[in-house]
Enzyme design. Structure first.
Site, PDB file in Angstrom:
ATOM      1  N   GLU A  12     -21.043  12.977  10.720  1.00 52.14           N
ATOM      2  CA  GLU A  12     -20.226  11.790  11.048  1.00 52.14           C
ATOM      3  C   GLU A  12     -18.746  12.094  11.298  1.00 52.14           C
ATOM      4  O   GLU A  12     -17.886  11.227  11.066  1.00 52.14           O
ATOM      5  CB  GLU A  12     -20.368  10.710   9.958  1.00 52.14           C
ATOM      6  CG  GLU A  12     -21.802  10.264   9.755  1.00 52.14           C
ATOM      7  CD  GLU A  12     -21.965   9.163   8.699  1.00 52.14           C
ATOM      8  OE1 GLU A  12     -21.000   8.437   8.421  1.00 52.14           O
ATOM      9  OE2 GLU A  12     -23.082   9.034   8.177  1.00 52.14           O
ATOM     10  N   LYS A  53     -17.653  -6.466  -6.661  1.00 50.72           N
ATOM     11  CA  LYS A  53     -17.239  -7.378  -5.600  1.00 50.72           C
ATOM     12  C   LYS A  53     -16.942  -8.770  -6.124  1.00 50.72           C
ATOM     13  O   LYS A  53     -17.637  -9.286  -6.987  1.00 50.72           O
ATOM     14  CB  LYS A  53     -18.331  -7.462  -4.535  1.00 50.72           C
ATOM     15  CG  LYS A  53     -18.564  -6.100  -3.901  1.00 50.72           C
ATOM     16  CD  LYS A  53     -18.516  -6.119  -2.408  1.00 50.72           C
ATOM     17  CE  LYS A  53     -18.264  -4.713  -1.917  1.00 50.72           C
ATOM     18  NZ  LYS A  53     -19.156  -4.293  -0.854  1.00 50.72           N
ATOM     19  N   ASP A  86     -28.086   2.580   7.759  1.00 53.63           N
ATOM     20  CA  ASP A  86     -27.440   2.231   6.489  1.00 53.63           C
ATOM     21  C   ASP A  86     -27.250   0.733   6.341  1.00 53.63           C
ATOM     22  O   ASP A  86     -26.776   0.076   7.260  1.00 53.63           O
ATOM     23  CB  ASP A  86     -26.043   2.873   6.422  1.00 53.63           C
ATOM     24  CG  ASP A  86     -26.098   4.389   6.313  1.00 53.63           C
ATOM     25  OD1 ASP A  86     -27.035   4.900   5.692  1.00 53.63           O
ATOM     26  OD2 ASP A  86     -25.180   5.054   6.835  1.00 53.63           O
ATOM     27  N   CYS A  94      -7.099  -1.000   2.136  1.00 52.34           N
ATOM     28  CA  CYS A  94      -7.267  -2.140   3.025  1.00 52.34           C
ATOM     29  C   CYS A  94      -8.320  -1.793   4.071  1.00 52.34           C
ATOM     30  O   CYS A  94      -8.525  -0.624   4.373  1.00 52.34           O
ATOM     31  CB  CYS A  94      -5.957  -2.451   3.745  1.00 52.34           C
ATOM     32  SG  CYS A  94      -4.610  -2.824   2.607  1.00 52.34           S
ATOM     33  N   GLU A 107     -24.066  -7.717  -0.606  1.00 54.31           N
ATOM     34  CA  GLU A 107     -22.836  -8.508  -0.621  1.00 54.31           C
ATOM     35  C   GLU A 107     -22.966  -9.809   0.189  1.00 54.31           C
ATOM     36  O   GLU A 107     -22.321 -10.806  -0.116  1.00 54.31           O
ATOM     37  CB  GLU A 107     -21.731  -7.610  -0.072  1.00 54.31           C
ATOM     38  CG  GLU A 107     -20.506  -8.258   0.412  1.00 54.31           C
ATOM     39  CD  GLU A 107     -19.640  -7.217   1.151  1.00 54.31           C
ATOM     40  OE1 GLU A 107     -19.624  -6.042   0.735  1.00 54.31           O
ATOM     41  OE2 GLU A 107     -19.021  -7.605   2.138  1.00 54.31           O
ATOM     42  N   LYS A 163       0.839  -1.202   0.000  1.00 54.45           N
ATOM     43  CA  LYS A 163       0.000   0.000   0.000  1.00 54.45           C
ATOM     44  C   LYS A 163       0.880   1.261   0.000  1.00 54.45           C
ATOM     45  O   LYS A 163       0.711   2.163  -0.806  1.00 54.45           O
ATOM     46  CB  LYS A 163      -0.895  -0.012   1.241  1.00 54.45           C
ATOM     47  CG  LYS A 163      -1.652   1.272   1.462  1.00 54.45           C
ATOM     48  CD  LYS A 163      -2.231   1.343   2.868  1.00 54.45           C
ATOM     49  CE  LYS A 163      -2.990   2.635   3.074  1.00 54.45           C
ATOM     50  NZ  LYS A 163      -4.196   2.749   2.255  1.00 54.45           N
ATOM     51  N   GLU A 200     -27.713   4.650  -4.481  1.00 55.75           N
ATOM     52  CA  GLU A 200     -26.824   5.105  -5.546  1.00 55.75           C
ATOM     53  C   GLU A 200     -27.527   4.869  -6.871  1.00 55.75           C
ATOM     54  O   GLU A 200     -28.065   3.804  -7.103  1.00 55.75           O
ATOM     55  CB  GLU A 200     -25.534   4.268  -5.495  1.00 55.75           C
ATOM     56  CG  GLU A 200     -24.601   4.551  -6.641  1.00 55.75           C
ATOM     57  CD  GLU A 200     -23.353   3.673  -6.599  1.00 55.75           C
ATOM     58  OE1 GLU A 200     -22.774   3.518  -5.518  1.00 55.75           O
ATOM     59  OE2 GLU A 200     -22.990   3.148  -7.651  1.00 55.75           O
ATOM     60  N   HIS A 202     -18.368   9.845  -6.395  1.00 58.56           N
ATOM     61  CA  HIS A 202     -17.012   9.305  -6.545  1.00 58.56           C
ATOM     62  C   HIS A 202     -16.164  10.179  -7.446  1.00 58.56           C
ATOM     63  O   HIS A 202     -14.957  10.055  -7.492  1.00 58.56           O
ATOM     64  CB  HIS A 202     -17.068   7.881  -7.093  1.00 58.56           C
ATOM     65  CG  HIS A 202     -17.788   6.948  -6.165  1.00 58.56           C
ATOM     66  ND1 HIS A 202     -19.088   6.583  -6.361  1.00 58.56           N
ATOM     67  CD2 HIS A 202     -17.396   6.376  -5.009  1.00 58.56           C
ATOM     68  CE1 HIS A 202     -19.463   5.788  -5.366  1.00 58.56           C
ATOM     69  NE2 HIS A 202     -18.462   5.650  -4.532  1.00 58.56           N
ATOM     70  N   CYS A 258     -25.550   1.511  -1.328  1.00 56.25           N
ATOM     71  CA  CYS A 258     -24.797   2.149  -2.412  1.00 56.25           C
ATOM     72  C   CYS A 258     -24.541   1.242  -3.586  1.00 56.25           C
ATOM     73  O   CYS A 258     -23.415   0.965  -3.916  1.00 56.25           O
ATOM     74  CB  CYS A 258     -23.488   2.743  -1.972  1.00 56.25           C
ATOM     75  SG  CYS A 258     -22.989   2.472  -0.354  1.00 56.25           S
TER      76      CYS A 258
HETATM   77  N1  GLN Z   1     -23.852   7.250   6.166  1.00 59.34           N
HETATM   78  C1  GLN Z   1     -22.688   6.784   5.498  1.00 59.34           C
HETATM   79  C2  GLN Z   1     -21.914   7.940   4.902  1.00 59.34           C
HETATM   80  O1  GLN Z   1     -22.484   8.873   4.517  1.00 59.34           O
HETATM   81  C3  GLN Z   1     -23.017   5.806   4.407  1.00 59.34           C
HETATM   82  C4  GLN Z   1     -21.791   5.246   3.766  1.00 59.34           C
HETATM   83  C5  GLN Z   1     -22.054   4.139   2.788  1.00 59.34           C
HETATM   84  O2  GLN Z   1     -23.121   4.006   2.269  1.00 59.34           O
HETATM   85  N2  GLN Z   1     -21.081   3.348   2.498  1.00 59.34           N
HETATM   86  O3  GLN Z   1     -20.736   7.944   4.773  1.00 59.34           O
HETATM   87 ZN    ZN Z   2     -23.459   4.681   0.172  1.00 61.95          ZN
END
Ligand code: GLN
Ligand code: ZN
Length: 782
Positions: free
Chosen positions: A509, A116, A624, A541, A630, A19, A690, A721, A668
């Site tokens: 957050e 994935k 969330d 990672c 997955e 990394k 998403e 992104h 997402c």
């Molecule tokens: N609440 C999380 C954030 O906004 C959701 C992240 C995610 O969906 N991976 O970062």
């Molecule tokens: Zn997300």
């Protein structure tokens, strides 16, 4: 005597050397030859670790600068046209442009799609095949690594992805199978070249044999393997399968002209007897008995007991291994300095698993009685998951395995007495009122405009914030200073959201550096490692927490932050939690109890958090579940069971809130078609997802045509992104299109995902445009 080998070893290095080197190279801080030296050192160390543990063959070809699937894409010359520029001068930079759109040399370009790897949290780069796809073999890197290993005195067993799995993993304009004959020409040359390089064994991975394969794909196996076997008859092929039971493909796999087959005895221990039946007289059976996807020491006594007769029957045709590549397991427990001895002794990272293979080999070789004097010990489940399905009785081996204590293995069974049955606990996981009853109450409580605007939770994690967190963790600043800083971040986030004009705010957050780790640290029952890193993609990672004991919540986890944020504004602040399925899927689970039970424990803890948030006046709460998909089992026959507990655990977290409390969830990814029923069953009042990169597909799933999504929905209207700021007109156009399919009163406006990886400058412009776009479309429709 049984032989030992592995399907692959982690390539990040025990101290994440890869990394650091990759990121330094991408920044321009080190040269390509310096990067190459780091890679070579990691390979040397990995092979040496295998040799030191007495493995006869070392696995070669499991190293990748970014991703093993991408290695194959280059090896077969399946490089889309947009990446061709600059390639002749610098192959490694071309590789990095394919992986991430950028490299020190060459112009930026849209990177390959990433998705994935089966049901893991490892992401591979999706090969893109054109209709006219030609393949051209380039074995330079692989042969160089084979040579490197041989020069170091190892017997190299190269690993390659099999042709059918490689095609399956790619995307094509049309059908992929018609590309097979052209691809096979490359595989033929590849095998010839490996044979010429003095290779005896080649591991060829076909994990798609564990999927519900369409018939044409199943039928393609026999001819494919006849063909590639013919060109290098002296070469021994070990066909490797993993992650899933083989079932209807089991006899197909063993019937192929291959010298050996590897099966995943962790995921499908019940298939061992069938595998033994199907095994040809000369064939090798490789049994994956150590869990390549978890960190617990294996129950060697159990495997000794179950494999003893197999070892006697097969001799050196029995190979012992981990279930899958150790890519999914951290590297070396000896680098772990955060855990106390009584925890360490229960764990095995990759290097310790090599040692376990040696121990198992020794146990199967010696005829001496076992430690408890009977020659047999064990019986308590550690090495199989989910527990209870794979006990000795399932392994139709004709000796009885006596249950015994395993303290001699350094393993103490978990307390398992006071757990309710999952089913009983989940029965009343529904909110008492239906969405149609709740919605009017929520509307009159919140008085939100049509097309309400919101975000997904996180706001930029600035360098300053990261620095302050580091200082706090290292003890440089005290808790009060840290909390003060976080409050300042929250206040700033609220202030900005009011300026942007958003309708439902978030606290941002700032206190979380990771959405699972944060909750793991607050909950009892989790253990956090210092160096338990696993590659997620490229240089990224993750360090999943370990579910060590029973999970419970000693005290509120988020209430203080959310309440503080709410105290600063009259607009509603949305509480923000990570859901039970995601916490489970992104942790190392226990192996002695079913995953559903751990999930239930997490759900119960989150339920208390939800109720505490509600009591503190937080009336909109988002839970969330980005990892729900997955965790879906690879075989359709197991979906129903998974969704039954996963959905019920989610619902349990909010089953007791008042009807006017609005529950959101977020995911997402956008390909919902396969799991739409489960998403509906979550019964969240609002789901944000998403979608900006694929709105058409999304609209098909959520639109009215198929009955539609019954509750409210916020399809992400721009891709977070990308650093590009979406133009207002573009957002207006997208919103109009979405509004044509999803009923207005159900439609929310938000970005695709959290904003923590973006800068405030990008976030500010993007959200201002988003809010403006919502106002424009609102005015048109009013
Ligand atoms: N609440 C999380 C954030 O906004 C959701 C992240 C995610 O969906 N991976 O970062
Ligand atoms: Zn997300």
């Amino acid at each position: 005597m049984a032989q030992t080998h592995i399907l692959g070893y982690p390539r990040i290095g025990a101290g994440r050397e890869l990394k650091r080197a990759l990121e330094a190279y991408w920044r321009g801080d080190i040269s390509q030859s310096e990067l190459e030296a780091v890679g070579a050192q990691i390979r040397r160390d990995n092979w040496q670790a295998q040799k030191d543990a007495g493995l006869n063959l070392v696995t070669v070809g499991d190293f990748a600068w970014y991703d093993q699937v991408l290695n194959h894409t280059l090896m077969f010359g399946a490089v889309p046209a947009r990446f061709e520029q600059g390639a002749a001068d610098n192959k490694l930079d071309q590789y990095f442009r394919l992986a991430r759109g950028r490299a020190p040399s060459g112009a930026p370009v849209a990177a390959s799609a990433m998705t994935k790897w089966f049901d893991t949290n490892y992401h591979y780069l999706v090969p893109e095949f054109s209709g006219e796809q030609q393949f051209e073999l380039d074995t330079e890197w692989l042969l160089a690594e084979v040579h490197e290993a041989q020069t170091l005195g190892h017997i190299a067993k190269p690993v390659i992805i099999g042709p059918l799995t490689f095609l399956w993993l790619g995307r094509a304009e049309g059908e992929r199978l018609p590309l097979l004959p052209r691809l096979l020409a490359c595989y033929e040359q590849l095998l010839q070249q490996l044979a010429a390089a003095g290779v005896q064994w080649v591991q060829i991975d076909e994990p798609i044999l564990g999927l519900d394969l369409p018939q044409p794909w199943r039928s393609a196996f026999a001819d494919t393997y006849e063909r590639i076997n013919r060109v290098a008859p002296a070469l021994k092929l070990l066909l490797a399968t993993y992650f899933s039971p083989l079932r209807e493909n089991l006899s197909l796999a063993f019937g192929l002209p291959v010298t050996g087959v590897h099966i995943d005895c962790v995921r499908a221990p019940q298939e061992l007897p069938a595998a033994l039946d199907a095994l040809g007289d000369q064939q090798v059976l490789s049994v994956g008995v150590l869990n390549g996807r978890n960190v617990w020491r294996a129950d060697l006594a159990k495997w000794q007991c179950q494999l003893k007769p197999v070892a006697e029957q097969l001799g050196d045709r029995l190979w012992l291994s981990a279930s899958c590549s150790l890519l999914h397991c951290p590297v070396d427990l000896d680098t772990e300095d955060k855990l106390p001895a009584e925890q360490l002794q229960k764990l095995a990272y990759s290097r310790q698993k090599l040692e376990e293979l040696r121990q198992l080999q020794t146990r199967l070789t010696s005829t001496a009685p076992g430690p408890n004097g009977t020659g047999l010990s064990g019986g308590h489940l550690v090495g199989a998951s989910p527990a209870g399905e794979s006990d000795a009785a399932n392994c139709a081996v004709s000796i009885a395995c006596e249950a015994g204590s395993h303290s001699t293995d350094g393993y103490t069974p978990f307390e398992a007495d006071s757990r309710d049955s999952v089913a009983a606990a989940l029965e009343n996981s529904w909110r008492p009122q239906s969405y149609t009853e709740r919605a009017p109450l929520q509307r009159s409580r919140w008085q939100l405009p049509l097309l309400p605007t919101t975000t997904i939770g996180s706001f930029p994690q600035t360098d300053l914030l990261r620095q302050v967190r580091r200082q706090f963790r290292s003890g440089e600043i005290g808790e009060q200073d840290y909390v003060d800083h976080l409050r300042a971040e929250i206040a700033e986030a609220i202030r900005r959201q009011e300026i942007f004009g958003l309708d439902v705010l978030v606290h941002g957050e700032a206190e979380r550096n990771d959405m699972v780790e944060y909750f793991g640290e607050q909950l009892d029952g989790f253990v956090h490692t210092g160096n338990g890193w696993v590659q997620s993609y490229g240089s990224r990672c993750v360090k999943p927490p370990i579910i060590f004991g029973d999970i419970s919540r000693p005290q509120p986890m988020t209430v203080e932050w959310s309440s503080y944020a709410q105290s600063l504004t009259k607009k509603p602040v949305k509480g923000m939690l990570t859901g039970p399925v995601t916490i489970l899927n992104w942790s190392f689970p226990r192996e002695d109890i079913p995953r559903a039970e751990s999930c239930l424990q997490i759900a119960r803890a989150l339920q208390q958090e939800v109720l505490d948030l509600e009591a503190a006046g937080i009336g909109i709460i988002q839970i969330d579940e980005p990892a729900l998909r997955e965790g879906v089992p690879l075989r359709a026959s197991e979906h129903e069971n998974y969704f039954a507990w996963a959905v019920a655990c989610f619902r349990l977290t909010c089953s007791e809130v008042r009807p006017e409390t609005q529950i959101h969830t977020h995911m997402c990814y956008s390909n919902f078609n396969a799991i739409m029923d489960a998403i509906v069953a979550l019964d969240a009042d609002v789901i944000t997802i998403e979608s900006a990169r694929s709105d058409l597909r999304l609209l098909r799933a959520f639109g009215e045509e198929q009955g539609g999504y019954p509750n409210e929905i916020g399809p992400g209207i721009y891709d977070i992104h990308s650093p590009n700021v979406p133009a207002r007109e573009e957002l207006v156009a997208r919103l109009r299109k979405i509004a044509g399919v999803i009923p207005l009163e159900k439609l929310w406006v938000n970005p695709d995902c959290g904003l923590k990886t973006r800068s405030w400058a990008e976030v500010g412009s993007s959200l201002l445009n988003m809010v403006e776009a919502a106002r424009t479309v609102r005015a048109e429709l009013a």
